[in-house]
Design a protein around this motif. Structure first.
Motif, PDB file in Angstrom:
ATOM      1  N   ASN A   1       0.969  -1.132   0.030  1.00 61.40           N
ATOM      2  CA  ASN A   1      -0.184   0.198   0.166  1.00 61.40           C
ATOM      3  C   ASN A   1       0.818   1.181   0.148  1.00 61.40           C
ATOM      4  OD1 ASN A   1      -2.763  -0.972  -0.232  1.00 61.40           O
ATOM      5  ND2 ASN A   1      -2.885  -1.324   2.347  1.00 61.40           N
ATOM      6  N   ASP A   2       2.022   0.972  -0.629  1.00 57.91           N
ATOM      7  CA  ASP A   2       2.561   2.551  -0.765  1.00 57.91           C
ATOM      8  C   ASP A   2       3.700   2.453  -2.274  1.00 57.91           C
ATOM      9  OD1 ASP A   2       4.261   4.368   0.560  1.00 57.91           O
ATOM     10  OD2 ASP A   2       6.166   3.105   1.264  1.00 57.91           O
ATOM     11  N   PRO A   3       2.838   2.737  -2.953  1.00 57.88           N
ATOM     12  CA  PRO A   3       3.301   3.040  -3.957  1.00 57.88           C
ATOM     13  C   PRO A   3       4.292   4.705  -3.978  1.00 57.88           C
ATOM     14  CG  PRO A   3       1.163   3.498  -3.922  1.00 57.88           C
ATOM     15  CD  PRO A   3       1.245   2.873  -2.827  1.00 57.88           C
ATOM     16  N   PRO A   4       5.137   4.536  -5.085  1.00 58.87           N
ATOM     17  CA  PRO A   4       5.639   6.000  -5.263  1.00 58.87           C
ATOM     18  C   PRO A   4       4.520   7.228  -5.044  1.00 58.87           C
ATOM     19  CG  PRO A   4       6.483   4.857  -7.044  1.00 58.87           C
ATOM     20  CD  PRO A   4       5.183   4.333  -6.014  1.00 58.87           C
ATOM     21  N   ILE A   5       4.930   8.574  -4.394  1.00 56.89           N
ATOM     22  CA  ILE A   5       4.326   9.418  -4.588  1.00 56.89           C
ATOM     23  C   ILE A   5       3.430   9.866  -5.513  1.00 56.89           C
ATOM     24  CG2 ILE A   5       4.067  12.083  -3.627  1.00 56.89           C
ATOM     25  CD1 ILE A   5       5.579  11.897  -2.369  1.00 56.89           C
ATOM     26  N   ILE A   6       4.466   9.757  -6.628  1.00 57.73           N
ATOM     27  CA  ILE A   6       3.787  10.468  -8.093  1.00 57.73           C
ATOM     28  C   ILE A   6       2.662   9.281  -9.107  1.00 57.73           C
ATOM     29  CG2 ILE A   6       5.169   8.760  -9.790  1.00 57.73           C
ATOM     30  CD1 ILE A   6       4.945  12.467  -9.922  1.00 57.73           C
TER      31      ILE A   6
ATOM     32  N   PHE B   1      10.011  10.923  -3.992  1.00 57.15           N
ATOM     33  CA  PHE B   1       8.336  11.116  -5.744  1.00 57.15           C
ATOM     34  C   PHE B   1       8.232   9.804  -6.154  1.00 57.15           C
ATOM     35  CE2 PHE B   1       9.720  15.579  -3.290  1.00 57.15           C
ATOM     36  CZ  PHE B   1       7.574  15.598  -3.547  1.00 57.15           C
ATOM     37  N   PHE B   2       9.675   9.500  -6.898  1.00 57.89           N
ATOM     38  CA  PHE B   2       9.286   8.904  -7.998  1.00 57.89           C
ATOM     39  C   PHE B   2       9.452   7.232  -7.810  1.00 57.89           C
ATOM     40  CE2 PHE B   2      10.083  12.758  -9.644  1.00 57.89           C
ATOM     41  CZ  PHE B   2       8.491  12.383 -10.966  1.00 57.89           C
ATOM     42  N   ASP B   3      10.945   7.045  -6.526  1.00 56.93           N
ATOM     43  CA  ASP B   3      11.174   6.022  -5.924  1.00 56.93           C
ATOM     44  C   ASP B   3      10.124   5.341  -5.070  1.00 56.93           C
ATOM     45  OD1 ASP B   3      12.966   6.108  -8.107  1.00 56.93           O
ATOM     46  OD2 ASP B   3      14.658   6.271  -6.770  1.00 56.93           O
ATOM     47  N   GLY B   4      10.663   3.583  -5.386  1.00 57.58           N
ATOM     48  CA  GLY B   4      10.406   3.112  -4.255  1.00 57.58           C
ATOM     49  C   GLY B   4      10.701   3.091  -2.820  1.00 57.58           C
ATOM     50  N   GLY B   5      10.846   2.624  -1.711  1.00 57.40           N
ATOM     51  CA  GLY B   5      11.592   2.208  -0.582  1.00 57.40           C
ATOM     52  C   GLY B   5      11.384   2.757   0.302  1.00 57.40           C
TER      53      GLY B   5
END
Length: 623
Positions: free
Chosen positions: A447-452, A528-532
């Protein structure tokens, strides 16, 4: 001269984005097209060919509190500033959220299900149309039109009616038997922009709004014992209020002190409004994205004003309108006034852009241009945080015109950092950590996709954390790294370029880079773009006599500031700090050194704003 028009589109865009050298952000094809067409610029500013359409609305509505029926007419002059020829115009019918069969991602009680907005008459350029000319699908209505050439205008007249919800209060509806907050109450033309064309996203409840900057004249007719507050300037105060109350309103707009415009005694005495049967309240607002209104026959009204722009001495009036039974609301006028002051002078240090701000005692936690619909709160701290959060939305999305539907983080993230910063200005005892623990719990899960990720693809936990704490932390960390002065300079560059327009995410990223004169793409990409996940640890402590060297390891992939607190046995503390810049070059460790002049008890890594998914390795104690 190079024949750039012969180069592939992707080459042109990537080359232009390389103005910030090392790291480039992944750019979707529709955004790339905007750069090539010159509607947007890779330095963040609007391109030479930027355009946006505009409309002039004249709205006349009659609202009956007894049966909650709203009937009205809207006349619209719509100008096509785009380079495209249009043969249809799309409308939003937001009250169709409550229509039978509508697709919703928020619950509605059976008793609030209606037949939706009833279009009774519709004319184009004063020519009556039949129902075959328009199609209603959920909250969207498509109207076939004569050809509308670039720079050409078209005129619509629409008669309509719908029933306001009594319960199921999703941003709008009945508050109690004599109070109503009424939003999204008229057919409005959808945004047609350079990125997506017509905004076809349905309003389903969770995702919010995207509207053009327009001019509004509204006439709102209600029974004579009701007062009306709305977006815009009340143009006929002397026609609807008795002289005493019209004078009080004018007085409040010129003085810093709190003025009791309507008190409980006034309500008991009556004679607040001029006509006892019905009154028509006239409001005008220019260059705003929406208009909302609220009515009550038993609310009291406290008001104050302040100079928000010392260069021009321009003032903003701040109002709190509420049920006197809600004792906590008596302080809301002070919270609201301090919020407007802090926004103008401290963060974002931009003169409050509108002539008034009304906080209305309602059943939601929702913002509108110049209006806020806020439920009462039992605890003062909750009232502070709610008030400043919703008022901060004045800048984002309203002054900046962001697309909340697709990019919720572009407004909610800013309101969240605004809340964090301003709550402690209102009351220094408050440390506002809203939503951070939720992100720490959710980080790195499915449930934690990138912000973008587009907000239209999310709901629930993913939507909440991506819209509120994650972007707010990103803004906060950049502010810490750049320092307040440079961060403010960059943010003001963004505001200067895009207020009254429609910025998209890359406009924001590139404006901040340009305004700061610093390549921040490494951070934008990571946060904003990457996971982690954010995860730091105290991995080693070396002690040589009284000299301490502490190694901090970035176990995760998200850059977070390093805040190490030294706790001495005598109860004193010392803070060691490094901004996110220490991780810029991909380092996985950083060392902090200090000389201990007294006995050390323990070291603790992190503070409330340093997100960390595992805090078990953030403590080192002397053995």
């Amino acid at each position: 001269m190079t024949n750039f028009y012969k180069l592939p589109l992707s080459v042109l865009v990537l080359a232009s984005l390389n103005c910030f050298a090392q790291i480039t952000l992944p750019v979707p094809r529709n955004i790339q097209t905007a750069y090539v067409k010159g509607t947007r610029n890779t330095n963040g500013a609007p391109g030479k060919n930027y355009w946006q359409n505009v409309a002039d609305y004249t709205i006349k509505v009659n609202f009956n509190p007894q049966n909650r029926n709203l009937a009205g007419t809207v006349s619209i002059d719509y100008t096509n500033n785009s380079p495209d020829t249009l043969n249809q115009v799309n409308f939003k019918l937001y009250p169709n959220f409550y229509k039978k069969g509508a697709i919703r991602n928020m619950p509605v009680l059976p008793e609030d299900i209606t037949d939706g907005v009833q279009i009774q008459e519709l004319s184009i350029n004063h020519q009556d149309q039949n129902e075959k000319q328009w199609t209603i699908d959920g909250t969207n209505m498509t109207v076939k039109t004569p050809v509308i050439l670039p720079k050409q205008s078209i005129h619509f007249d629409i008669s309509y009616a719908y029933t306001l919800n009594k319960t199921s209060h999703v941003r709008t509806g009945q508050v109690d038997s004599g109070a109503f907050f009424i939003a999204y109450f008229f057919p409005r033309i959808t945004v047609f922009d350079d990125i997506d064309g017509w905004n076809q996203q349905h309003y389903q409840g969770i995702q919010e709004f995207y509207n053009d900057f327009c001019h509004f004249n509204a006439e709102i007719t209600v029974p004579g014992d009701y007062e009306v507050w709305a977006t815009g300037d009340l143009k006929n105060a002397n026609e609807v209020y008795s002289d005493k109350f019209a004078r009080r309103i004018n007085d409040a707009a010129t003085k810093d002190k709190v003025t009791d415009v309507i008190t409980g005694a006034d309500l008991a005495a009556g004679n607040i409004t001029v006509n006892k049967t019905a009154n028509t309240w006239k409001f005008e607002a220019n260059n705003v994205t929406d208009i909302a209104f609220a009515i009550s026959n038993h609310y009291i009204w406290k008001s104050s004003s302040l100079i928000v722009d010392p260069k021009t001495a321009r003032r903003t009036r701040v109002d709190a309108v509420f049920n006197a039974d809600h004792e906590d609301y008596f302080e809301v006028i002070n919270y609201a006034r301090k919020t407007v002051e802090a926004m103008s002078y401290q963060f974002p240090k931009w003169p409050y852009p509108y002539p008034h701000e009304t906080v209305f005692d309602g059943l939601d936690q929702m913002e509108y241009p110049m209006m806020v619909n806020d439920n009462p709160e039992e605890k003062a701290v909750d009232g502070i945080e709610l008030t400043d959060h919703e008022i901060f939305h004045t800048m984002f999305p309203f002054y900046m015109g962001t697309n909340e539907t697709k990019y919720a983080w572009m407004d909610e993230g800013w309101a969240t950092i605004g809340e964090w910063v301003i709550s402690s200005v209102i009351d220094p005892k408050v440390t506002d950590l809203f939503a951070i623990s939720g992100y720490e719990y959710n980080a790195g899960t499915e449930n934690d996709p990138p912000i973008i990720t587009l907000s239209t693809f999310m709901d629930g936990t993913a939507y909440e954390t991506n819209s509120y704490p994650k972007p707010a932390l990103g803004y906060l960390y950049v502010r810490d790294m750049l320092g307040d002065a440079l961060f403010t300079k960059a943010l003001h560059y963004y505001i200067e370029q895009w207020h009254g327009k429609h910025p998209m995410p890359y406009d924001f990223f590139n404006c901040m880079n340009t305004g700061a004169g610093v390549n921040l793409n490494w951070f934008w990409k990571s946060w904003f773009f990457d996971g982690g996940v954010p995860d730091q640890a105290i991995s080693k402590v070396n002690i040589l006599k009284n000299q301490y060297t502490v190694t901090i390891t970035n176990i995760g992939t998200k850059p977070v500031p390093v805040d190490l607190t030294v706790f001495y046995k005598d109860g004193s503390t010392q803070l060691l700090h490094k901004s996110i810049a220490c991780w810029k070059n991909g380092s996985k460790t950083v060392t902090l050194s200090f000389t201990a002049g007294k006995a050390v008890e323990k070291l603790i890594l992190g503070n409330g704003y340093d997100a960390d998914v595992n805090k078990a390795d953030n403590i080192w104690a002397v053995k």
